[in-house]
Every structure is written in C-alpha cells, then in structure tokens.
Design a protein around this motif. Structure first.
Motif, PDB file in Angstrom:
ATOM      1  N   ILE A   1       0.835  -1.209   0.000  1.00 16.10           N
ATOM      2  CA  ILE A   1       0.000   0.000   0.000  1.00 16.10           C
ATOM      3  C   ILE A   1       0.872   1.263   0.000  1.00 16.10           C
ATOM      4  O   ILE A   1       1.949   1.272   0.583  1.00 16.10           O
ATOM      5  CB  ILE A   1      -0.990   0.012   1.187  1.00 16.10           C
ATOM      6  N   PRO A   2       0.397   2.320  -0.700  1.00 16.77           N
ATOM      7  CA  PRO A   2       1.249   3.512  -0.879  1.00 16.77           C
ATOM      8  C   PRO A   2       1.264   4.456   0.319  1.00 16.77           C
ATOM      9  O   PRO A   2       0.842   5.598   0.246  1.00 16.77           O
ATOM     10  CB  PRO A   2       0.617   4.194  -2.105  1.00 16.77           C
ATOM     11  N   THR A   3       1.758   3.969   1.436  1.00 14.75           N
ATOM     12  CA  THR A   3       1.978   4.842   2.588  1.00 14.75           C
ATOM     13  C   THR A   3       3.276   4.402   3.251  1.00 14.75           C
ATOM     14  O   THR A   3       3.929   3.474   2.773  1.00 14.75           O
ATOM     15  CB  THR A   3       0.781   4.793   3.565  1.00 14.75           C
ATOM     16  N   SER A   4       3.684   5.073   4.325  1.00 13.21           N
ATOM     17  CA  SER A   4       4.967   4.753   4.951  1.00 13.21           C
ATOM     18  C   SER A   4       4.992   3.333   5.510  1.00 13.21           C
ATOM     19  O   SER A   4       3.967   2.828   5.963  1.00 13.21           O
ATOM     20  CB  SER A   4       5.228   5.720   6.105  1.00 13.21           C
ATOM     21  N   LYS A   5       6.175   2.726   5.481  1.00 14.08           N
ATOM     22  CA  LYS A   5       6.372   1.469   6.179  1.00 14.08           C
ATOM     23  C   LYS A   5       6.806   1.819   7.587  1.00 14.08           C
ATOM     24  O   LYS A   5       7.945   2.212   7.818  1.00 14.08           O
ATOM     25  CB  LYS A   5       7.428   0.625   5.468  1.00 14.08           C
ATOM     26  N   ALA A   6       5.849   1.758   8.532  1.00  8.16           N
ATOM     27  CA  ALA A   6       6.133   2.224   9.887  1.00  8.16           C
ATOM     28  C   ALA A   6       5.136   1.611  10.854  1.00  8.16           C
ATOM     29  O   ALA A   6       4.022   1.245  10.474  1.00  8.16           O
ATOM     30  CB  ALA A   6       6.044   3.747   9.939  1.00  8.16           C
ATOM     31  N   GLY A   7       5.560   1.528  12.126  1.00 11.52           N
ATOM     32  CA  GLY A   7       4.711   0.941  13.156  1.00 11.52           C
ATOM     33  C   GLY A   7       3.397   1.685  13.327  1.00 11.52           C
ATOM     34  O   GLY A   7       2.356   1.069  13.585  1.00 11.52           O
ATOM     35  N   SER A   8       3.430   3.005  13.184  1.00 12.52           N
ATOM     36  CA  SER A   8       2.194   3.772  13.385  1.00 12.52           C
ATOM     37  C   SER A   8       1.167   3.404  12.326  1.00 12.52           C
ATOM     38  O   SER A   8      -0.034   3.299  12.608  1.00 12.52           O
ATOM     39  CB  SER A   8       2.464   5.281  13.371  1.00 12.52           C
ATOM     40  N   VAL A   9       1.636   3.166  11.111  1.00  9.88           N
ATOM     41  CA  VAL A   9       0.738   2.773  10.025  1.00  9.88           C
ATOM     42  C   VAL A   9       0.128   1.399  10.335  1.00  9.88           C
ATOM     43  O   VAL A   9      -1.078   1.193  10.202  1.00  9.88           O
ATOM     44  CB  VAL A   9       1.482   2.739   8.676  1.00  9.88           C
ATOM     45  N   ALA A  10       0.978   0.464  10.786  1.00  9.05           N
ATOM     46  CA  ALA A  10       0.492  -0.875  11.146  1.00  9.05           C
ATOM     47  C   ALA A  10      -0.555  -0.763  12.251  1.00  9.05           C
ATOM     48  O   ALA A  10      -1.574  -1.455  12.234  1.00  9.05           O
ATOM     49  CB  ALA A  10       1.657  -1.756  11.595  1.00  9.05           C
ATOM     50  N   HIS A  11      -0.315   0.133  13.205  1.00  5.86           N
ATOM     51  CA  HIS A  11      -1.244   0.307  14.322  1.00  5.86           C
ATOM     52  C   HIS A  11      -2.606   0.818  13.845  1.00  5.86           C
ATOM     53  O   HIS A  11      -3.641   0.271  14.200  1.00  5.86           O
ATOM     54  CB  HIS A  11      -0.632   1.269  15.336  1.00  5.86           C
ATOM     55  N   PHE A  12      -2.597   1.871  13.021  1.00  9.17           N
ATOM     56  CA  PHE A  12      -3.875   2.417  12.532  1.00  9.17           C
ATOM     57  C   PHE A  12      -4.559   1.397  11.612  1.00  9.17           C
ATOM     58  O   PHE A  12      -5.775   1.215  11.672  1.00  9.17           O
ATOM     59  CB  PHE A  12      -3.660   3.736  11.781  1.00  9.17           C
ATOM     60  N   ALA A  13      -3.755   0.750  10.759  1.00  7.68           N
ATOM     61  CA  ALA A  13      -4.321  -0.222   9.826  1.00  7.68           C
ATOM     62  C   ALA A  13      -4.920  -1.417  10.576  1.00  7.68           C
ATOM     63  O   ALA A  13      -5.903  -2.013  10.130  1.00  7.68           O
ATOM     64  CB  ALA A  13      -3.246  -0.700   8.847  1.00  7.68           C
ATOM     65  N   ALA A  14      -4.330  -1.766  11.741  1.00 13.17           N
ATOM     66  CA  ALA A  14      -4.815  -2.920  12.516  1.00 13.17           C
ATOM     67  C   ALA A  14      -6.269  -2.728  12.937  1.00 13.17           C
ATOM     68  O   ALA A  14      -7.051  -3.679  12.960  1.00 13.17           O
ATOM     69  CB  ALA A  14      -3.930  -3.150  13.739  1.00 13.17           C
ATOM     70  N   GLU A  15      -6.641  -1.487  13.256  1.00  5.64           N
ATOM     71  CA  GLU A  15      -8.029  -1.234  13.668  1.00  5.64           C
ATOM     72  C   GLU A  15      -8.989  -1.456  12.508  1.00  5.64           C
ATOM     73  O   GLU A  15     -10.078  -2.007  12.670  1.00  5.64           O
ATOM     74  CB  GLU A  15      -8.165   0.190  14.215  1.00  5.64           C
ATOM     75  N   ILE A  16      -8.576  -1.008  11.313  1.00  3.62           N
ATOM     76  CA  ILE A  16      -9.400  -1.194  10.120  1.00  3.62           C
ATOM     77  C   ILE A  16      -9.466  -2.680   9.756  1.00  3.62           C
ATOM     78  O   ILE A  16     -10.526  -3.229   9.473  1.00  3.62           O
ATOM     79  CB  ILE A  16      -8.802  -0.397   8.927  1.00  3.62           C
ATOM     80  N   LEU A  17      -8.312  -3.335   9.805  1.00  5.71           N
ATOM     81  CA  LEU A  17      -8.254  -4.755   9.456  1.00  5.71           C
ATOM     82  C   LEU A  17      -9.115  -5.575  10.410  1.00  5.71           C
ATOM     83  O   LEU A  17      -9.837  -6.484   9.989  1.00  5.71           O
ATOM     84  CB  LEU A  17      -6.806  -5.251   9.492  1.00  5.71           C
ATOM     85  N   PHE A  18      -9.057  -5.243  11.691  1.00  9.72           N
ATOM     86  CA  PHE A  18      -9.878  -5.948  12.685  1.00  9.72           C
ATOM     87  C   PHE A  18     -11.358  -5.866  12.300  1.00  9.72           C
ATOM     88  O   PHE A  18     -12.066  -6.876  12.282  1.00  9.72           O
ATOM     89  CB  PHE A  18      -9.635  -5.354  14.075  1.00  9.72           C
ATOM     90  N   GLU A  19     -11.802  -4.664  11.948  1.00  8.66           N
ATOM     91  CA  GLU A  19     -13.213  -4.505  11.551  1.00  8.66           C
ATOM     92  C   GLU A  19     -13.542  -5.349  10.326  1.00  8.66           C
ATOM     93  O   GLU A  19     -14.589  -5.997  10.275  1.00  8.66           O
ATOM     94  CB  GLU A  19     -13.505  -3.033  11.213  1.00  8.66           C
ATOM     95  N   ASN A  20     -12.637  -5.316   9.340  1.00  2.63           N
ATOM     96  CA  ASN A  20     -12.922  -6.064   8.116  1.00  2.63           C
ATOM     97  C   ASN A  20     -12.843  -7.569   8.305  1.00  2.63           C
ATOM     98  O   ASN A  20     -13.550  -8.322   7.632  1.00  2.63           O
ATOM     99  CB  ASN A  20     -12.002  -5.606   6.984  1.00  2.63           C
ATOM    100  N   MET A  21     -11.988  -8.021   9.225  1.00  3.58           N
ATOM    101  CA  MET A  21     -11.955  -9.462   9.500  1.00  3.58           C
ATOM    102  C   MET A  21     -13.247  -9.877  10.201  1.00  3.58           C
ATOM    103  O   MET A  21     -13.829 -10.917   9.884  1.00  3.58           O
ATOM    104  CB  MET A  21     -10.724  -9.834  10.327  1.00  3.58           C
ATOM    105  N   MET A  22     -13.722  -9.046  11.136  1.00  3.38           N
ATOM    106  CA  MET A  22     -14.996  -9.349  11.801  1.00  3.38           C
ATOM    107  C   MET A  22     -16.122  -9.382  10.761  1.00  3.38           C
ATOM    108  O   MET A  22     -16.995 -10.240  10.814  1.00  3.38           O
ATOM    109  CB  MET A  22     -15.312  -8.318  12.890  1.00  3.38           C
ATOM    110  N   ASN A  23     -16.076  -8.449   9.801  1.00  3.99           N
ATOM    111  CA  ASN A  23     -17.045  -8.471   8.705  1.00  3.99           C
ATOM    112  C   ASN A  23     -16.971  -9.797   7.951  1.00  3.99           C
ATOM    113  O   ASN A  23     -17.994 -10.431   7.691  1.00  3.99           O
ATOM    114  CB  ASN A  23     -16.774  -7.329   7.717  1.00  3.99           C
TER     115      ASN A  23
END
Lengths: 412, 103
Positions: free
Chosen positions: A294-316
């Motif tokens: 994905i076209p954003t930084s490779k960084a822990g903060s990105v993984a952290h924010f993305a984890a919340e979105i991914l969690f929602e989509n996995m629950m979906n």
C-alpha cells in the motif's frame, strides 16, 4: 473450530493476535502465529543506539511475552502460502490449514542487492542502523572516531521509516557537537528523492532544518555500487561521493516467501487493496504492516492504525459481510532532531504532512512540523507505550483515520 | 493546470508539464515534449514509454528498479536514454502521472 493463521509475530502480527484473541469465542476459533525468530525488537529504538542513548538491552524482549496465552505459537520458517488450498507450508515439511490468513511478515534489509556494500569495509567503515548488529557496531565505531566525511545514503524506495535517516543525521550532528569535534565532521545526506522527504511541505521544513545544522543534501542520487578501495559510493549516472564512514539504508524487500507464494510485486510486497487491506488474489488473505504494497509509509504507526481497520474487516468477513471499513493510509511519525527536540508529522494517502497542532488528550497538543521539546518527550515515552499498550492491542487515544483538527492547510 | 500545443493538438498538462489525460497521448506529442528536454526519441525510448504506459494502466507502482527488470533496458541503460531523470523524464514523455515512488 475455525482457524486463523498469522504469519509473522512482529509489531503488526502481535497487535493483531491480541485484538482477535480478545474479541473471538475461544470455543469456536483457533489462532496460530508462525515466526522463525524468538526475539522482538523495539525497532524505533535502533536509531538511538549508535549515539549511546540506548543500548541493545533497551530494545529486545522475547516475542512470547506479548502473545496471548491461548494463542498457538510455532517458531519455524515459512516456505510458502498455497492460496488455492488455504494452506501454508513450513520449511520443515509440515503444513497448516487456515480459514483466514493474516500476512505480517514485514520488510527486510537486503544489503546483498547492492554490489560492494558487504565488501571489505562492511562493519568497519560501512554500517546500517536498521539491524541491532549494525547499530551496535556503529556505536563502537563512533566512540573512537575522530572525524571526517560522514555520508548517510538511502539505497532505494520504499524503505522502512522514511524519517529515520533524517533523524540519524540530526542526532549525529548533536552527538559530534557534544563531543567537541563537529568542526571535523562533514555530514552529507544522500537520497534518491528530489528532496529531504517525499512530500513538498514537509520537505521544505526538513530541508531548512538540515541547512540550519550545516548538513548537506544530495538529492536524486540512485545508488549503483560501493567501491571499498576508493571509499566512494557510485550512482547509475556515474556520480561518485567519497566517504570516511558510510551509514546506509540498504535496499528493503518483502519476504522471499511472498515471492515463492506468487502473491507479491517485484519487491516481494504483497499486492494489497489499499482500503480493505485484503490480498488482491484471495478474499480470505489479509495483509498488515510493512508486508503490504500500500502507498503509505512502512512504519509501526501505520500498522497500528491499519490494525483497527483490518480488525473490523476481518470481523465483517467472519460474519459474511462485505469489508466496509476503509484504511486512509494514516501515518504519524515523531522526528527526533537532536538537542532534546523533535518534530511531528501526521498524514495519509491524500493529505500531505501539514503544519499546525496535533491534539492528544492528556499529553498534547504536539506541534506539527515544528521543532519542540514536547515532541521529543512524545518520542521518548513512546517506548513504554509500545511495550505496554500498543503490542498488547489495547486502545490508544488516537483515531485510526487521520483528522484535519489542528492542521493548517491554507499556508503559502 | 495549463493547455499546451504539441504536434498540432492542444494537450492538458499540470504545473510540472505532465500530461493530465494519458489517452490524449501520441508518439508525435512524446517527441515534442522530449525535444523540450533536449532528448531525441529513438525506438528504444518508445519501447520504454510503451512499457510505462501499460504498467500505469494496470495500476502498477513504477520505480526505476521496475523498469530495470522490464527486459527492455537495464537501469544503467535507462539513465543513458533519459539523462538527468530516468523516471521523471520517461513518465513525462509517456504522458502518465509523475510516479510518487514512495511516501
């Protein structure tokens, strides 16, 4: 029992294991993590090791300490993913079935991709600080170095933590000033980018900062090779830059396992939907952290924010709903600038880093694109937050989606 | 945003001179944009431009390394074809957006 398999137990994989384990019925779901290494590194701390601010013991803990007790852990190298069969093969010949897969195998430095980089001078006058070995070796070298040409060179894009090389030269400038030899150290920042950073407004601020510190910037230099004998770096268009000590961001690539699985691009990053965080090839494969293209930084903060979105989509996905949560590419990076100060940038796919203030209940506001003491404290307390809150998948008082609150977008 | 005249056609370009609409592109337009940068396009140049246009259409991330692995030209050769900015110039002549490379 339905099976969730998480590949990679670093920052992204560990956060996801904790989030899923807390939310799911343990009678119905089995969560397994696979990783070949047992040590968890606090990678933002590597930057401080060369200057003796941190030592190795400040940045290592066992991975197992951060996995929930009910999660199955397998320490084994991964051979490949067989998406059509919902199966992952390990190098010991065994294999694991899954219903849902999370790829969180990150990115790796590949000094072997640049001719001459790992030659005679490797860890003698050429160092990386993206591995604990490199950072510790550089600390030892700096202790007795009496000055000369220090060249910081970025080999290739993308690379992990795009602000780290800028922080490195700022900290080096402060370190040699403190040692009383700044006048004997010539610092040059060499990058394939057109300026100090990727986005125009932040580049302007950071270029000024480097200029104020008498750090030279050489833009649009694309590294071809390193000549150990002459001690020069060479670009593809045959520009040579001499060094006495070279600190390098090696080429970054995703895991070779991704290539063997046929899921990656030519840098072995998994082809990923930038909003839903699903693999473009298989609906039940999700990607978190540096492993995604994905076209954003490779960084822990990105993984952290993305984890919340991914969690929602996995629950979906678990309940047969479409993946309605959408990631915006949010990144939030402290930039350590030396002398107990720091800057902060906050941005996403569409909004570049802007000046202003960043609201954080209880601690902030932090100054955006401003060099302040509070930003430095933000960076230093982050290590505690990382081990105790972030990895354990607990709530942080920052929204997953970027907010425009406090940002000024009408500057000249 | 501005409009420029290339090969007898009016073409929309952004502030940096990159074409806004890849479908307006033609070989003749590419040749005239290249001339502005002092580069005379050869068949090899056009092969690279075609590769970039195809990759852009498929939504691929474009990097110098990616072009170097295309089989058309290696990285060194790419620098020789487009001196001073292999990806910057080649994408400009190919009528596609300037690659972001990284964030």
């Amino acid at each position: 029992m339905k099976k969730i398999l998480i590949l990679g137990g670093g920052t992204a994989g560990t956060m996801m294991a904790n989030k899923l384990y807390k939310a799911l019925d343990r009678q119905e779901w089995e969560i397994t993590i696979v990783d070949q290494h047992k040590t968890h590194y606090y990678q933002p701390g590597f930057l401080f090791i060369p200057f003796g601010i941190y030592n190795k013991s400040d940045v290592v803990k066992p991975k197992g300490d951060f996995f929930p007790a009910g999660v199955k852990v397998i320490y084994q190298e991964i051979d490949r993913i067989e998406g059509e069969e919902n199966r992952v093969h390990l190098t010991d010949g065994s294999s694991l079935k899954y219903d849902f897969l999370v790829i969180a195998t990150g990115t790796q430095t590949r000094p072997d991709e640049t001719p001459g980089l790992q030659g005679e001078e490797w860890y003698k006058s050429i160092f990386d600080f993206y591995t604990v070995e490199g950072a510790v070796a550089l600390q030892r070298f700096f202790k007795t170095w009496e000055g000369g040409k220090l060249v910081m060179c970025i080999s290739e894009l993308p690379f992990k933590c795009p602000v780290a090389p800028i922080e490195f030269v700022c900290l080096a400038e402060a370190y040699f000033t403190g040692k009383g030899i700044r006048d004997k150290v010539d610092i040059t920042f060499v990058t394939p980018l057109a300026g100090a950073f990727t986005k125009p407004i932040a580049t302007k601020m950071l270029s000024q900062l480097l200029d104020d510190k008498n750090i030279k910037v050489v833009p649009e230099f694309y590294l071809e090779s390193v000549d150990n004998e002459k001690k020069v770096i060479k670009s593809y268009d045959e520009v040579e830059i001499p060094f006495d000590v070279l600190t390098i961001v090696p080429v970054n690539m995703g895991s070779e396992m991704i290539e063997r699985s046929g899921l990656g691009d030519d840098m072995n990053y998994v082809e990923t939907d930038k909003e839903t965080l699903q693999s473009k090839k298989f609906e039940n494969i999700f990607v978190l952290g540096d492993a995604a293209n994905i076209p954003t930084s490779k960084a822990g903060s990105v993984a952290h924010f993305a984890a919340e979105i991914l969690f929602e989509n996995m629950m979906n996905a678990f309940e047969n709903r479409p993946p309605t949560a959408k990631f915006d590419g949010h990144a939030n990076c402290y930039i350590e600038t030396g002398y107990g100060k720091g800057a902060l940038i906050d941005f996403n796919y569409d909004t570049e880093p802007l000046p202003g203030t960043f609201p954080l209940p209880g601690i902030g506001p932090f100054g955006l694109l401003k060099n302040t003491k509070i930003n430095h404290y933000g960076k230093m307390i982050f290590r505690w937050i990382y081990w105790h809150i972030l990895l354990r998948g607990k709530e942080m008082p920052i929204e997953a989606h970027m907010t425009m609150a406090g940002k000024k977008n009408n500057i000249d | 945003m501005a409009t420029k005249n290339y090969a007898g056609k009016s073409v929309e370009v952004n502030d940096e001179g990159y074409m806004v609409d890849p479908s307006q592109w033609s070989k003749e337009i590419a040749a005239e944009i290249a001339k502005e940068e002092g580069i005379e396009l050869t068949d090899k140049h056009y092969e690279v431009l075609e590769f970039l246009r195809n990759a852009n259409e498929k939504g691929e991330t474009l990097t110098i390394r990616r072009v170097g692995k295309s089989g058309i030209v290696d990285i060194k050769g790419l620098y020789q074809l487009f001196p001073g900015g292999p990806l910057k110039f080649s994408s400009k002549f190919a009528g596609i957006p300037k690659p972001a490379s990284c964030v």
